[in-house]
Design a protein around this motif. Sequence first.
Motif, PDB file in Angstrom:
ATOM      1  N   LYS A  27      -1.579   8.536  -1.688  1.00 40.41           N
ATOM      2  CA  LYS A  27      -1.397   8.868  -0.275  1.00 40.41           C
ATOM      3  C   LYS A  27      -2.722   9.076   0.445  1.00 40.41           C
ATOM      4  O   LYS A  27      -2.858   8.728   1.625  1.00 40.41           O
ATOM      5  CB  LYS A  27      -0.516  10.111  -0.137  1.00 40.41           C
ATOM      6  N   VAL A  74       0.839  -1.201   0.000  1.00 36.88           N
ATOM      7  CA  VAL A  74       0.000   0.000   0.000  1.00 36.88           C
ATOM      8  C   VAL A  74       0.876   1.254   0.000  1.00 36.88           C
ATOM      9  O   VAL A  74       0.634   2.206  -0.750  1.00 36.88           O
ATOM     10  CB  VAL A  74      -0.944  -0.004   1.222  1.00 36.88           C
ATOM     11  N   MET A  75       1.903   1.255   0.833  1.00 36.69           N
ATOM     12  CA  MET A  75       2.773   2.424   0.940  1.00 36.69           C
ATOM     13  C   MET A  75       3.470   2.744  -0.379  1.00 36.69           C
ATOM     14  O   MET A  75       3.698   3.912  -0.716  1.00 36.69           O
ATOM     15  CB  MET A  75       3.818   2.191   2.034  1.00 36.69           C
ATOM     16  N   GLN A  76       3.776   1.728  -1.142  1.00 41.45           N
ATOM     17  CA  GLN A  76       4.514   1.925  -2.391  1.00 41.45           C
ATOM     18  C   GLN A  76       3.615   2.210  -3.584  1.00 41.45           C
ATOM     19  O   GLN A  76       4.033   2.907  -4.521  1.00 41.45           O
ATOM     20  CB  GLN A  76       5.376   0.696  -2.686  1.00 41.45           C
ATOM     21  N   ASN A  77       2.388   1.678  -3.566  1.00 46.12           N
ATOM     22  CA  ASN A  77       1.580   1.683  -4.789  1.00 46.12           C
ATOM     23  C   ASN A  77       0.226   2.374  -4.690  1.00 46.12           C
ATOM     24  O   ASN A  77      -0.448   2.522  -5.714  1.00 46.12           O
ATOM     25  CB  ASN A  77       1.355   0.245  -5.261  1.00 46.12           C
ATOM     26  N   SER A  78      -0.189   2.792  -3.502  1.00 43.14           N
ATOM     27  CA  SER A  78      -1.494   3.439  -3.361  1.00 43.14           C
ATOM     28  C   SER A  78      -1.339   4.954  -3.251  1.00 43.14           C
ATOM     29  O   SER A  78      -0.339   5.450  -2.701  1.00 43.14           O
ATOM     30  CB  SER A  78      -2.223   2.913  -2.125  1.00 43.14           C
ATOM     31  N   ARG A  97      -6.639   1.897   3.557  1.00 50.44           N
ATOM     32  CA  ARG A  97      -6.263   0.564   3.082  1.00 50.44           C
ATOM     33  C   ARG A  97      -5.387  -0.167   4.096  1.00 50.44           C
ATOM     34  O   ARG A  97      -5.524  -1.378   4.287  1.00 50.44           O
ATOM     35  CB  ARG A  97      -5.576   0.675   1.725  1.00 50.44           C
ATOM     36  N   ILE A  98      -4.511   0.561   4.746  1.00 47.62           N
ATOM     37  CA  ILE A  98      -3.684  -0.058   5.782  1.00 47.62           C
ATOM     38  C   ILE A  98      -4.553  -0.545   6.934  1.00 47.62           C
ATOM     39  O   ILE A  98      -4.355  -1.652   7.462  1.00 47.62           O
ATOM     40  CB  ILE A  98      -2.619   0.936   6.281  1.00 47.62           C
ATOM     41  N   LYS A 129      -5.382   7.504   0.127  1.00 46.71           N
ATOM     42  CA  LYS A 129      -6.089   6.250   0.370  1.00 46.71           C
ATOM     43  C   LYS A 129      -5.281   5.276   1.236  1.00 46.71           C
ATOM     44  O   LYS A 129      -5.790   4.216   1.609  1.00 46.71           O
ATOM     45  CB  LYS A 129      -6.427   5.571  -0.960  1.00 46.71           C
ATOM     46  N   GLN A 130      -4.056   5.624   1.549  1.00 49.84           N
ATOM     47  CA  GLN A 130      -3.184   4.698   2.258  1.00 49.84           C
ATOM     48  C   GLN A 130      -3.693   4.349   3.649  1.00 49.84           C
ATOM     49  O   GLN A 130      -3.716   3.175   4.034  1.00 49.84           O
ATOM     50  CB  GLN A 130      -1.770   5.267   2.339  1.00 49.84           C
TER      51      GLN A 130
END
Length: 241
Positions: free
Chosen positions: A107, A101-105, A113-114, A109-110
């Motif tokens: 910011k 999530v941190m790399q591909n979502s 999702r986390i 929405k992070q």
Amino acid sequence: MSLQDILNHRRAIRHFDPVKPLDTARVRHCLELAALAPTSSNMQLWECYHVTQPKILKKLTHALLDQQTAETAQQMVVFVTRRDKHRAHAKAVKAFEIENVMQNSPKEKQAKRIKKWQVYYDFVMPLFYTRFFWLLGLFRKLLAQIIGLFRPIVKQVTEGDTRITVHKSCALVVQTFMLAMSEEGYDTCPVEGFDSWLVKKALGLPYHTEINMVITCGVRLPDGVRSERYRLPFEQVYHQV
């Protein structure tokens, strides 16, 4: 080979060539490919034991009821399920998903999702896989039935259901392995006729493991395929809705 060629080539071989060895590295590679198979919630609650030592093969042959496919196998692979590792696996998958999530979502929405992954792997998975004399399974079943009155929910949540779930996932891994072996030109036989206690004893497996399947491996002899392949007429199993 094409996929159709691989599927046609794969048969349950009952008699292997005793003089044609298998390349252990190639069999290991097939197991690495098998590890790409999907598992429920990506929990990967399975392990494989690649057996190449003659002494252990002899013990497993006896555990497999001295069947010819075991007596003539050059190598074997024992696939087991590991429900007891659900907490460690959930923690590992959660860490991966959070990093993903941190790399591909985006910011914005992070955080949401986390939080979703944290709830799923910190709460839902332990709730689903934890066992306590069948009582937790009954609690989960009751809870699912109540929630199911208001919205769709998975209702196969008893301890018996979780056992089925991990065995289904492991079976996907096993099938992938057998197809990979066929692509290598090697042969296999999935064996379910065995004494599970003797298999565990031969491999020194922990108490909580369950044997999913034992796969004998080798190169087929002409009489290794016992008969023509039989399948029910496709119309009996195919339903378009």
